[in-house]
Scaffold this active site. Structure first.
Site, PDB file in Angstrom:
ATOM      1  N   GLY A  62      31.804  38.724  18.484  1.00 36.65           N
ATOM      2  CA  GLY A  62      31.399  37.554  17.713  1.00 36.65           C
ATOM      3  C   GLY A  62      31.833  37.662  16.269  1.00 36.65           C
ATOM      4  N   GLY A  86      30.831  36.241  12.141  1.00 36.61           N
ATOM      5  CA  GLY A  86      29.835  35.633  11.271  1.00 36.61           C
ATOM      6  C   GLY A  86      30.393  35.463   9.879  1.00 36.61           C
ATOM      7  N   GLY A  87      29.503  35.122   8.942  1.00 35.42           N
ATOM      8  CA  GLY A  87      29.945  34.882   7.577  1.00 35.42           C
ATOM      9  C   GLY A  87      30.479  36.125   6.902  1.00 35.42           C
ATOM     10  N   MET A  88      30.137  37.304   7.412  1.00 41.08           N
ATOM     11  CA  MET A  88      30.546  38.536   6.745  1.00 41.08           C
ATOM     12  C   MET A  88      31.602  39.325   7.502  1.00 41.08           C
ATOM     13  SD  MET A  88      28.874  38.235   4.076  1.00 41.08           S
ATOM     14  CE  MET A  88      29.472  39.777   3.435  1.00 41.08           C
ATOM     15  N   GLY A  89      31.915  38.976   8.726  1.00 43.29           N
ATOM     16  CA  GLY A  89      32.942  39.742   9.426  1.00 43.29           C
ATOM     17  C   GLY A  89      32.961  39.475  10.910  1.00 43.29           C
ATOM     18  N   VAL A 119      32.713  41.304  14.779  1.00 43.92           N
ATOM     19  CA  VAL A 119      32.170  42.463  15.472  1.00 43.92           C
ATOM     20  C   VAL A 119      32.909  42.643  16.795  1.00 43.92           C
ATOM     21  CG1 VAL A 119      30.117  43.544  16.461  1.00 43.92           C
ATOM     22  CG2 VAL A 119      29.914  42.128  14.410  1.00 43.92           C
ATOM     23  N   LYS A 170      32.399  46.630  13.088  1.00 45.89           N
ATOM     24  CA  LYS A 170      32.398  45.398  12.310  1.00 45.89           C
ATOM     25  C   LYS A 170      33.493  45.448  11.260  1.00 45.89           C
ATOM     26  CE  LYS A 170      29.448  42.115   9.943  1.00 45.89           C
ATOM     27  NZ  LYS A 170      28.059  41.737   9.630  1.00 45.89           N
ATOM     28  N   ASP A 221      18.674  37.004   5.847  1.00 44.91           N
ATOM     29  CA  ASP A 221      19.313  36.139   6.846  1.00 44.91           C
ATOM     30  C   ASP A 221      18.654  36.339   8.209  1.00 44.91           C
ATOM     31  OD1 ASP A 221      21.046  34.143   7.643  1.00 44.91           O
ATOM     32  OD2 ASP A 221      22.713  35.495   8.057  1.00 44.91           O
TER      33      ASP A 221
END
Length: 505
Positions: free
Chosen positions: A19, A21-24, A26, A41, A134
């Protein structure tokens, strides 16, 4: 761009992407040295050159490495590779809470169990000076036995660090953000607000503050009432205790754990809000000014407007980058608008008497006990008038003349225009939020004349002197912390009013 089969640091072979997300991103990967599967990640490819993003990823790793709790995902190591670092983490088997909720809601007891486990993770983080920032269903992983693990501390920050980047980038999920976070101030209680929303979604099946756009969602978090839970059973009091906009009024982690433990057992928990404490009374004004009483109590359910807190530079930048011009209208400062309409509605739809009692917000000192001279003066059209923020000194309640009720969903611009129109005939008119009084139906801005009035008849007489002689333009209403006082409505004509016009009847 990485693909399956790539080997990172000559050791970790990428298997599949789990998946983004906003930060990286995985990945599931295999540790060829230890012969086990791990989660890797990586910084998202489109942000590889951003030092700010890289630093947040490293901060995530450092934050997680400081924690040792079975409900927090474990960090094994950090790989300082080019062009971006990688974080080697425990691979949690199972699925996310968000995936589980796609199959249906949880029972109150099931949600309480998940909530306690996530709370355990948050308590460990808060003890280390770390806020998650978050908390949402997608960041809660469920092992095959149902045990919850909190992950993705990508925007976690040490206490005292701004929730927004210096460039104004908004990080986090708006619908789960605490109101004070959006305003630039947060503490561990902000994570508990987010947990409360997660539990709400678990049992109610809907996200109560999600809107069509990010700006609309931010506005809803700041201003819209949270719909009362209807499917939550014994969990409902816990949700109502958490989802109040004053962080100090929420239960702390220890209290919350005790409440959730009762729900787990099938018991109905009870939450007594913090006892109000007296605030110091300011020095009396100069002799030339009328005496002004100071505030006497502290509200427990109202988030102060921005006039009470200085915005951080990061928040100011964020609002500029996001073009949150509309959100600026969400704060409780009222500005005049030029509009020729004159028909006002004091009543609104029939009110519900099931509102949860809350402490009234603070009103301005001048409003509590205005002098005749002050009552006759018209506020300057260029002077901002704020929603009241100090409680009445009169036994937690008082009579007002309700002049109009505007649904909160109409927006603050409609509210401000209506206030300016009413001030053409009632210069002292102010506005309050009905959600802050249990004797009013929630979901409305109420334009009113503060008085003081001895009873509902006095309020009607005040209106009659200004040509407001019908129930659609003026009603005497009693503000209090009890929904039982909803019946205290005094309707025109002033000479022979209908309804209940005094508290003693």
């Amino acid at each position: 761009m990485n693909v399956p089969g790539d080997v990172i640091d000559a050791r970790f072979e990428l298997i599949e992407r789990l998946g983004s997300g906003g930060m990286g991103t995985v990945w599931r990967a295999r540790d060829t040295v230890l012969g086990r599967e791990v989660a890797l990640k990586a910084v998202r490819p489109d942000a590889e050159a951003s030092p700010a993003v890289r630093e947040r990823v490293m901060r995530e790793a450092r934050a997680l490495a400081r924690l040792n709790d079975p409900h927090v995902v474990t960090v094994h190591q950090i790989i300082e590779a080019h062009p971006h670092p990688w974080i080697v983490m425990e691979l949690v088997p199972g699925r996310s809470l968000q995936q589980r909720l796609s199959e249906g809601s949880l029972s109150p007891a099931e949600a309480a169990t998940v909530g306690r486990q996530v709370l355990t993770a948050l308590r460990a983080a808060h003890a280390a000076g770390i806020q998650h920032r978050d908390v949402k269903p997608a960041n809660v992983l469920l092992r095959p036995d149902g045990t919850a693990v909190l992950t993705d501390f990508g925007i976690a920050a040490l206490q005292g660090t701004s929730a927004l980047t210096a460039t104004g980038e908004l990080v986090g999920s708006p619908e789960y953000m605490a109101p004070e976070r959006i305003r630039g101030h947060d503490d561990p209680a902000s994570d508990l607000w987010s947990l409360g929303l997660v539990l709400y979604v678990c049992v109610e099946g809907v996200s109560p503050l999600r809107r069509a756009t990010t700006l609309a969602t931010l506005a809803a978090v700041l201003d819209d009432p949270v719909p009362p839970p209807v499917r939550s059973g014994p969990l409902a009091p816990v949700l109502q205790a958490l989802l109040v906009r004053d962080p100090a009024a929420r239960p702390d982690a220890v209290q919350l754990d005790a409440l959730l433990a009762q729900v787990e057992r099938g018991a109905q928990p009870r939450w007594d809000r913090p006892t109000l404490t007296a605030a110091p009374v300011p020095a009396p004004p100069a002799p030339s000014a009328p005496p002004v009483p100071g505030p006497t109590t502290r509200p427990d359910s109202v988030l102060p407007g921005p006039d009470h807190r200085r915005r951080s530079p990061a928040l100011t930048a964020a609002l500029a980058v996001l073009a949150v011009v509309g959100v600026a209208g969400l704060v409780l400062t009222l500005r005049p608008f030029d509009d020729g309409e004159s028909t006002d509605r004091a009543g609104g739809p029939p009110a519900s008497t099931s509102a949860t009692p809350v402490t009234p917000p603070r009103s301005t000192a001048a409003e509590q006990s205005p002098s005749p001279a002050a009552s006759s003066r018209r506020p300057s059209p260029s002077t901002p008038i704020t929603a009241e923020s100090t409680p009445s000194p009169a036994a937690n309640g008082r009579w007002i003349a309700q002049l109009y009720s505007e649904p909160v969903s109409s927006g603050t611009a409609a509210r401000d225009r209506r206030l300016e129109r009413i001030r053409a005939t009632v210069p002292e008119a102010l506005v309050l939020r009905s959600d802050d009084y249990a004797s009013l139906r929630p979901g409305f801005w109420v334009v009113y004349a503060p008085g003081p009035f001895t009873d509902g008849r006095a309020a009607l007489s005040f209106c009659a002197e200004r040509g407001r002689t019908t129930a659609v333009s003026c009603i005497g209403r009693y503000l209090s912390t009890s929904s039982d006082d909803f019946a205290l409505q005094c309707r025109p004509p002033a000479s022979s009013p209908a309804g209940r016009c005094t508290r003693g009847t």
